[in-house]
Design an enzyme around this catalytic site. Structure first.
Site, PDB file in Angstrom:
ATOM      1  N   ASN A  94     -24.484  38.301 -42.171  1.00 35.38           N
ATOM      2  CA  ASN A  94     -25.692  38.217 -42.985  1.00 35.38           C
ATOM      3  C   ASN A  94     -26.314  39.598 -43.086  1.00 35.38           C
ATOM      4  OD1 ASN A  94     -25.624  35.483 -43.508  1.00 35.38           O
ATOM      5  ND2 ASN A  94     -26.964  34.926 -41.797  1.00 35.38           N
TER       6      ASN A  94
ATOM      7  N   ARG B  31     -21.571  31.409 -43.573  1.00 35.69           N
ATOM      8  CA  ARG B  31     -20.708  32.241 -42.734  1.00 35.69           C
ATOM      9  C   ARG B  31     -19.618  31.417 -42.048  1.00 35.69           C
ATOM     10  NH1 ARG B  31     -24.917  35.070 -38.939  1.00 35.69           N
ATOM     11  NH2 ARG B  31     -25.829  33.003 -39.208  1.00 35.69           N
TER      12      ARG B  31
END
Length: 777
Positions: free
Chosen positions: A50, A32
């Site tokens: 996520n 990320r």
């Protein structure tokens, strides 16, 4: 007409909005933060989050920039990521507003809509940036034993659930201080969304009796410095630590741990220190310094200061580098290599919780260096060995497991493969994703069975793979088989042991076509109800046909013969399969018997002649035992494979011509008759020839025998692609010589690398076979 998600107008640049989903090992690897930096660099708007075991992006901007992002997701992905698949779709909802920037959003849990198995990241050895902080006096994490970032630290051992966020790890027990929270929220910081992030003000702390922090560490180090044994709470379980240069400390550890001969691993402070202990190849150095940081088995250097008792009976030593900041501190402070071995008594699973450790290791350790961060999953140290440029995995655990592997045929239904008995693992498979669970140990008692059951329940929950099909070994006595047969399942698939071995090698290399398999190991139940172990199979992932084997010999007393190679040698001398040639000369048999107790030889001979408790086996592993027994290298074995290790060590680097050997036809198979080989071995030993020469000659003989068996199989129409597997191919000399002779025939030779060639790879092979059989219906 504009396409969905596109923004057009006379004064506005063309924008597209897309939903991008990335599958694979993309959580817990800094993915990320990477996406955030990439999207920001490209001037895109949107967000990343996520979701279960995947990463989802919503992105908007100029079409070339959006396309560049999709392409660069693979090209520039973090080194620890493993991308399986990227999907791109038009955005169904409103697009991110122009100029809104790119953010990391809170994770989403999608429940039953999971589109693929979730992948769990393994633990990662401490990175260089964190080491600089650990040993930088001006840094706020100076000498803090739990320093980590998005590039390193605990993962599999702290995750409680997915998506991967701090609140679903054991670190939720440690609220972030203001400084750590600022790092966690800063896109420019390498701790941006590093879930295990901590510091001395807010994170876990060391404890030694009533001492904490630095005082606890110093107290523990003083015990090791004075020759004591320390139990340390590591990443995936407790470890026992002592001074590797102190022979008396090592001997005490052996006595207390009930481990008389099996070699210990040695931890060195850095690569230079490791090179002083072992002769490391370039492949060995690469493995040693990899993020997995496994134990690397390599030739030991003479004069290193390591006493022989550390790696008794072998000229190889297992070395590894510090895997956590705590290990780095210990090595730096003590200034010497350390024995670091599993925190258990011999034969038991590694201990993970403090109360159990204090109970089971009370008579082993002189003290306990613990901390208040729970261990969520049991992971021992991984072990690898290099053979030329090939890295073979001997134990797949910390740093390697539970990273997902691929199987060539997609499993139409979720599968659990229960594995074998020794070096036990299990595998979960769904689609082409196969999660090979961590090494459990030898599945021979209730404690190890409980450890297996716990690991299985954890990985089922984390991966989301709910097995409907159970694959297992043929042997009804294996605890893994009994577990499999007791489980509710829509279908059970029994997989022959050696088919699973060679299928594991084939599947790792992506083979979904016929191949020729060579499976050499100790014992496995054959489909005829007898014990196999020296097998030549024409196979694919669905079925196999036996085309060659080793001659059978009795195991006097069954398991007793496995534990005593001298008894296995008597099994061959008294009862090897008759294949048309004369047996062993009585004078040679008598010469061997004279160094054993007369009562033992009389009892064993009677057992063999009457067939009392003497199961027969066509086993390469047991032949190694017999050869070691005949040469007096190992009469009694205290761990599995000890006799073979002694034989390989005796051979060293010496070259020798092969001993006599013979192939015979029996029941439509080519069969290796070992009588000429063992006769010459014993005859030359009695004549006083050097043991090293005879050991080298024995290895060369088995390589030539294998080449001969394969040559006859190929001449009869077998495929020219070979898969070598089974525990005997842990022997670097046997593997190297066999592979060389086979390649001289123009054959393609494959060996397992990520998947252990020993029984630790059986479950992966079972899963691959089960998936292929499900395809057939």
């Amino acid at each position: 007409m504009a396409s969905p998600g596109a923004t057009t107008g006379p004064q506005a640049p063309v924008r597209v909005a897309r939903a991008v989903t990335v599958f694979g090992r993309v959580q817990g690897v800094g993915f990320r933060p990477f996406v955030h930096r990439l999207a920001t660099r490209l001037g895109l708007d949107g967000w990343v989050l996520n979701a279960d075991g995947r990463v989802e992006l919503t992105v908007a901007g100029p079409p070339p920039s959006v396309q560049a992002l999709v392409e660069l997701l693979r090209v520039e992905a973090p080194p620890l990521a493993d991308i399986r698949r990227v999907t791109v779709a038009d955005l169904s909802g409103p697009p991110p507003p122009p100029g809104s920037g790119f953010t990391v959003r809170a994770s989403a849990r999608t429940g039953s809509s999971r589109p693929a198995a979730r992948e769990i990241p393994p633990d990662i050895a401490t990175c260089e940036a964190c080491l600089r902080e650990l040993f930088g006096p001006a840094d706020r994490r100076y000498r803090y034993p739990f320093v980590n970032c998005t590039n390193c630290g605990p993962r599999a051992t702290v995750i409680e659930d997915l998506p991967y966020d701090r609140e679903r790890t054991v670190m939720r027990r440690f609220p972030l201080c203001a400084a750590c929270a600022a790092e966690y929220a800063d896109p420019a910081d390498r701790r941006f969304h590093a879930e295990p992030v901590a510091c001395p003000d807010c994170g876990p702390r060391l404890e030694w009796e009533d001492l904490t922090g630095e005082a606890a560490l110093r107290a523990a180090e003083s015990v090791v410095d004075s020759g004591g044994i320390m139990a340390i709470k590591g990443l995936g379980g407790f470890q026992l630590v002592c001074d590797a240069t102190d022979a008396e400390a090592v001997n005490r550890l052996r006595a207390r741990k009930l481990r008389p001969a099996k070699p210990f691993a040695v931890m060195a402070s850095d690569i230079a220190a490791a090179r002083r202990l072992a002769r490391l190849s370039s492949a060995g150095v690469t493995a040693l310094t990899s993020p997995a940081a496994p134990v690397v088995l390599a030739p030991a250097r003479q004069g290193s200061g390591i006493p022989p008792g550390v790696h008794a009976g072998t000229d190889h030593i297992g070395v590894f580098l510090p895997t956590t900041p705590l290990h780095h501190l210990l090595l730096r402070d003590l200034g010497r290599p350390l024995v670091v071995t599993s925190g258990n008594r011999s034969g038991e699973p590694i201990t993970v919780d403090e109360p159990t450790a204090r109970e089971t290791l009370a008579g082993v350790a002189d003290g306990f260096l613990v901390h208040n961060r729970p261990i969520r999953a049991r992971y021992d140290d991984s072990v690898v060995r290099t053979v030329g440029r090939t890295v073979t995995t001997l134990r797949r655990a910390r740093g390697l497991s539970p990273a997902a592997l691929v199987i060539p045929v997609a499993a139409a239904q979720p599968v659990v493969a229960a594995g074998a008995q020794l070096k036990h693992t299990f595998t979960l498979a769904e689609g082409t994703c196969a999660v090979l669970g961590p090494h459990t140990g030898d599945l021979e008692d209730a404690r190890t069975l409980d450890a297996f059951k716990t690991a299985y329940a954890d990985l089922v929950r984390l991966t989301g793979i709910e097995p409907q099909v159970v694959a297992h070994d043929l042997h009804p006595g294996y605890l893994s088989t009994q577990w499999a047969r007791a489980r509710p399942a829509e279908r059970r698939i029994a997989v022959q042991h050696h088919h699973a071995h060679v299928a594991a090698c084939a599947a790792e290399h992506g083979l979904d076509r016929p191949f020729l398999g060579v499976a050499y190991d100790g014992l496995g139940l054959g489909d005829d109800g007898t014990l196999w172990g020296g097998e030549i199979l024409v196979a694919d992932l669905t079925r196999y046909r036996r085309v060659g084997r080793f001659a059978t010999a009795p195991l006097p007393g069954g398991a007793a013969a496995v534990r005593r190679p001298a008894r296995m040698a008597m099994g061959y001398l008294y009862g090897v399969e008759a294949l048309g040639e004369p047996g062993f000369p009585p004078s040679l048999v008598g010469a061997f018997e004279r160094r054993l107790a007369p009562e033992e030889t009389r009892v064993v001979r009677a057992m063999v002649e009457r067939g009392v408790n003497c199961p027969r086996a066509s086993s390469a592993g047991r032949l190694f035992d017999a050869a070691a027994g005949l040469l007096g290298l190992c009469d009694d074995a205290t761990y599995e494979g000890q006799a073979a290790v002694a034989l390989e060590t005796a051979a060293g680097d010496e070259y020798a011509e092969a001993l006599p050997w013979r192939l015979a036809r029996a029941d439509g198979l080519w069969v290796y008759d070992p009588v000429p080989t063992l006769t010459a071995l014993l005859d030359r030993a009695v004549a006083g020839e050097r043991t090293s020469t005879l050991a080298a000659a024995f290895h060369r003989t088995l390589a030539e025998v294998t080449s001969g068996l394969v040559q006859r199989a190929v001449a009869a129409g077998a495929p020219s692609t070979l898969c070598l597997s089974g525990g005997c191919f842990q022997n670097a000399r046997l593997l190297a010589e066999t592979r060389s002779l086979l390649e001289e025939q123009g054959l393609r030779v494959l060996v397992g690398s990520a998947v252990p060639v020993n029984d630790g790879g059986i479950s992966y092979g079972q899963a691959a076979v089960a998936a292929a059989r499900l395809r057939e219906g």
